[in-house]
Structures are given as structure tokens and as C-alpha cells.
Design a protein around this motif. Structure first.
Motif, short mmCIF file in Angstrom:
data_model
loop_
_atom_site.label_atom_id
_atom_site.label_comp_id
_atom_site.label_asym_id
_atom_site.label_seq_id
_atom_site.Cartn_x
_atom_site.Cartn_y
_atom_site.Cartn_z
N HIS A 212 24.10 37.30 25.33
CA HIS A 212 25.55 37.50 25.23
C HIS A 212 26.26 36.63 26.26
N PRO A 213 26.12 35.32 26.17
CA PRO A 213 26.61 34.43 27.23
C PRO A 213 28.12 34.42 27.41
N ASP A 214 28.87 34.82 26.37
CA ASP A 214 30.33 34.84 26.49
C ASP A 214 30.84 36.14 27.10
N ARG A 215 29.95 37.13 27.23
CA ARG A 215 30.38 38.45 27.68
C ARG A 215 29.76 38.86 29.01
N LEU A 216 28.55 38.35 29.29
CA LEU A 216 27.80 38.79 30.46
C LEU A 216 27.38 37.61 31.32
N THR A 217 27.21 37.87 32.62
CA THR A 217 26.73 36.84 33.53
C THR A 217 25.91 37.47 34.64
N THR A 218 25.03 36.66 35.21
CA THR A 218 24.29 37.06 36.41
C THR A 218 24.73 36.24 37.62
N ALA A 219 25.84 35.53 37.50
CA ALA A 219 26.34 34.70 38.60
C ALA A 219 26.87 35.58 39.73
N ALA A 220 26.27 35.43 40.91
CA ALA A 220 26.66 36.27 42.05
C ALA A 220 28.04 35.91 42.58
N ARG A 221 28.41 34.63 42.49
CA ARG A 221 29.71 34.20 43.02
C ARG A 221 30.80 34.44 41.99
N ARG A 222 31.86 35.11 42.43
CA ARG A 222 32.92 35.52 41.51
C ARG A 222 33.54 34.32 40.78
N LYS A 223 33.66 33.20 41.47
CA LYS A 223 34.31 32.03 40.86
C LYS A 223 33.48 31.46 39.71
N ASP A 224 32.18 31.84 39.63
CA ASP A 224 31.32 31.32 38.58
C ASP A 224 31.22 32.26 37.38
N ARG A 225 31.93 33.39 37.42
CA ARG A 225 31.75 34.39 36.37
C ARG A 225 32.66 34.17 35.16
N GLY A 226 33.75 33.48 35.36
CA GLY A 226 34.63 33.18 34.23
C GLY A 226 35.16 34.41 33.51
N GLY A 227 35.43 35.49 34.24
CA GLY A 227 35.97 36.69 33.63
C GLY A 227 34.95 37.56 32.92
N ARG A 228 33.68 37.13 32.92
CA ARG A 228 32.63 37.92 32.25
C ARG A 228 32.16 39.07 33.13
N LEU A 229 31.56 40.07 32.50
CA LEU A 229 31.01 41.19 33.25
C LEU A 229 29.76 40.75 34.00
N TYR A 230 29.68 41.15 35.26
CA TYR A 230 28.57 40.76 36.14
C TYR A 230 27.49 41.83 36.11
N LEU A 231 26.29 41.43 35.72
CA LEU A 231 25.12 42.31 35.76
C LEU A 231 24.50 42.17 37.15
N ASP A 232 24.85 43.10 38.02
CA ASP A 232 24.44 43.01 39.43
C ASP A 232 23.15 43.78 39.64
N VAL A 233 22.10 43.08 40.08
CA VAL A 233 20.82 43.73 40.37
C VAL A 233 20.45 43.59 41.84
N GLN A 234 21.39 43.14 42.67
CA GLN A 234 21.08 42.85 44.07
C GLN A 234 20.84 44.10 44.90
N ARG A 235 21.22 45.26 44.39
CA ARG A 235 20.98 46.49 45.13
C ARG A 235 19.49 46.85 45.18
N ASN A 236 18.71 46.24 44.33
CA ASN A 236 17.27 46.53 44.27
C ASN A 236 16.53 45.73 45.34
N ALA A 237 16.77 46.07 46.59
CA ALA A 237 16.18 45.35 47.72
C ALA A 237 16.07 46.29 48.91
N TYR A 238 15.15 45.99 49.80
CA TYR A 238 14.95 46.79 51.01
C TYR A 238 16.24 46.86 51.83
N ALA A 239 16.59 48.07 52.24
CA ALA A 239 17.76 48.34 53.08
C ALA A 239 19.09 48.19 52.34
N GLN A 240 19.06 47.87 51.03
CA GLN A 240 20.29 47.87 50.25
C GLN A 240 20.53 49.28 49.71
#
Length: 312
Positions: A212-240
Motif C-alpha cells: 500500500h505505497p500510497d497509504r503507508l510508509t516506514t519512513a522515520a523522518r516526517r518530511k519523508d512520509r508525504g502525508g502517509r500513515l507511519y508504521l512505527d516499530v521503533q518501540r520494539n527495542a531495549y529501554a524503549q
């Protein structure tokens, strides 16, 4: 609640303990627009009432605490180290960080929740692992972060994520964040380390974004998301951390991060701030995560093989 002897103090019974609440009439959430005003006493009452539903998601987990002693419009303090003045019955756990040790608070009972509310801890953020095995998470989280205020995009992404997890034969549950989006939560068996879990989540999110490239993104930087929904998986880390189920958010009206059923995703009234301290306990009593609570989490091995096959 029972009145205390001193001025500005209320003694609150919570489980086997009695906790002093100082300045219970202090306004933490000012009334703004249609949002109700809530005091510290209201925050204490909410956490006391929701404790039975919230504590299973907190016990044994290090916490990061978001404090607002002057109310949510005042300065925000993020607390990781447990202050020396906390009573000795509050559980602490010492865990390493890059340049030393952090003495985290662990909330194991209702008295702990009341004490934290007295300290104006509005929001509790939990580790995805437990203190006994801090490098091995037993929860995996997909944070669905919309590009704007369009909750329809969040519903859409949640359905796609849920469908993929079903195909991978992983159980999952939904939670409003009390802020902007939804969390999709997967219970794990704690056998895998954070690197393995984050890699799995990253690859699953990458597959969804590719489909779903027009609707979803994994880009961490907001300027690279182009208004798409960000699938954030960065919480899956030690001490996060991730916001704990039934935790209050520091926003007008005191919204609550609230577990829901997959069926409730179709409710037209659903939004990220659907429940507040006024009614979140009612939702908790419906036991929306009944299919997950008390059941052993899954290993990722079989799901990893299925995911790799889908990725080609």
C-alpha cells in the motif's frame, strides 16, 4: 476515599495500604472548550478504579513516568529513576544503560498507582519486556501514526495489519492511544531478543508499506512520509517504551489509552480519544482483550517463515 487530618491531604485506601494524596483539589486538566476539568483527586480515583484491569499490563515491567505537577499546561517531567523519597514498598529495578544504571519504578499494586497519581504521574509508559528478562520482550507493538487527523486512515491501516498478522497466525489486539492513532499489540512468549522482534516487526511493516505505497510508509523522518500513515516499530527495542493500557494522556479532557476489540474498529464513534477518565473503566469491564489475557504468547519462528515466504 477518606479525609485526612491535615489540610490539603486526603487518605486513600488502596488494597492493603493507605496512601496520602496531597492537594487533591489541584486542577491537572483545565476545562477547555467542551473538555471537562479534572483534578488530582479525579486522577487518583480513576487509577484506583481501573487498577484491577491495568495492573496485569504493568506488573514486573520497568516504567517511564510522565509527570505534570503544575497540570498538563505546565512543565512536563519525564522520570525514569525512582526518587529516594518514594516509600520502600514501591518496587525498584536497576537496569543498565550506556553510561550507568537506571533505577526504574515498577508498579505492582493499586497502592502504587495511587502513589504515582499523587506525584502527578499522568501517563505511564511501560517497557515491552519484564524486569526479570529485560532483553526479551513478551509484547510486540505496531504504532499506527497518521499523517494528519484522518482516523479513517488509521482504521484502514489497522485492518491491513490485523489481516497480515492473521495470515502469519499471530494473535493481536487493538488499543486506542488516547492521542492520535492506534496500537496493534502482539503477545510473545519471551524467547526472542529485541533485535529479532524489531527485525520481524520492521519486515512486516515493510511488506504492508510495499503493498500500500500510497497509504503507508516506514519512513522515520516526517518530511519523508508525504502525508502517509507511519508504521512505527521503533518501540520494539531495549529501554524503549509504549504507553500502558488504560493510561491517561496529558491532553485536554484526560483521554485514556484504551484496549478495544477488533469488532469495535467498525464503530463510527471510535476515535483515538474515544474514552476518558470519566468512562474508560466501563470499557475495561467489557474485557476487550479477553482472547489474550492469561494466555501464553507466541514464538516468532513459524511466523517468521511465513513472513519470509510472503516477502519472496
Amino acid at each position: 476515599m477518606t479525609a485526612g487530618d491535615g489540610p490539603g491531604i486526603r487518605r486513600v485506601r488502596a488494597g492493603r495500604r493507605t496512601v496520602e494524596v496531597h492537594r487533591p483539589d489541584k486542577v491537572l486538566f483545565p476545562g477547555e472548550g467542551n473538555a471537562r476539568e479534572y483534578t488530582k483527586g479525579d486522577l487518583v480515583a480513576y487509577y484506583r478504579s481501573v487498577a484491577a484491569f491495568m495492573l496485569p499490563h504493568l506488573r514486573g515491567r520497568p516504567l517511564m513516568l510522565e509527570r505534570h505537577p503544575d497540570g498538563v499546561d505546565g512543565p512536563r517531567f519525564v522520570q525514569k529513576n525512582t526518587p529516594e523519597h518514594y516509600p520502600e514498598w514501591i518496587t525498584r529495578v536497576e537496569l543498565p544503560k550506556e553510561d550507568g544504571i537506571v533505577r526504574h519504578t515498577v508498579c505492582d499494586d493499586s497502592a502504587g498507582l495511587v502513589l504515582l497519581a499523587d506525584q502527578a504521574c499522568v501517563t505511564l509508559h511501560r517497557w515491552l519486556s519484564r524486569a526479570g528478562h529485560p532483553h526479551r520482550p513478551d509484547v510486540m507493538v505496531f504504532d499506527l501514526d497518521p499523517g494528519g487527523e484522518d482516523f479513517g486512515a488509521v482504521r484502514e491501516a489497522a485492518r491491513w495489519t490485523g489481516d497480515l498478522l492473521d495470515e502469519l497466525r499471530l494473535p493481536s489486539a487493538l488499543m486506542t492511544t488516547g492521542s492520535r492513532g492506534l496500537h496493534v499489540v502482539v503477545p510473545l512468549d519471551g524467547r526472542h531478543d529485541f533485535d529479532e522482534v524489531r527485525a520481524f516487526a520492521r519486515d512486516a511493516a515493510g511488506l504492508l508499506a510495499a503493498e500500500h505505497p500510497d497509504r503507508l510508509t516506514t519512513a522515520a523522518r516526517r518530511k519523508d512520509r508525504g502525508g502517509r500513515l507511519y508504521l512505527d516499530v521503533q518501540r520494539n527495542a531495549y529501554a524503549q517504551t509504549a504507553v500502558a493500557p488504560y493510561s491517561v494522556r496529558a491532553l485536554p479532557g484526560a483521554p485514556v489509552a484504551t484496549p478495544i476489540t477488533w469488532e469495535q474498529l467498525d464503530d463510527p464513534a471510535l476515535g483515538p480519544r474515544r474514552w476518558t477518565v470519566a468512562d474508560a473503566v466501563e470499557q475495561a469491564r467489557t474485557n476487550p482483550w479477553s482472547g489474550l489475557t492469561g494466555r501464553r504468547g507466541r514464538a516468532l519462528g513459524p511466523a517468521r517463515r511465513r513472513l519470509d515466504a510472503l516477502r519472496g
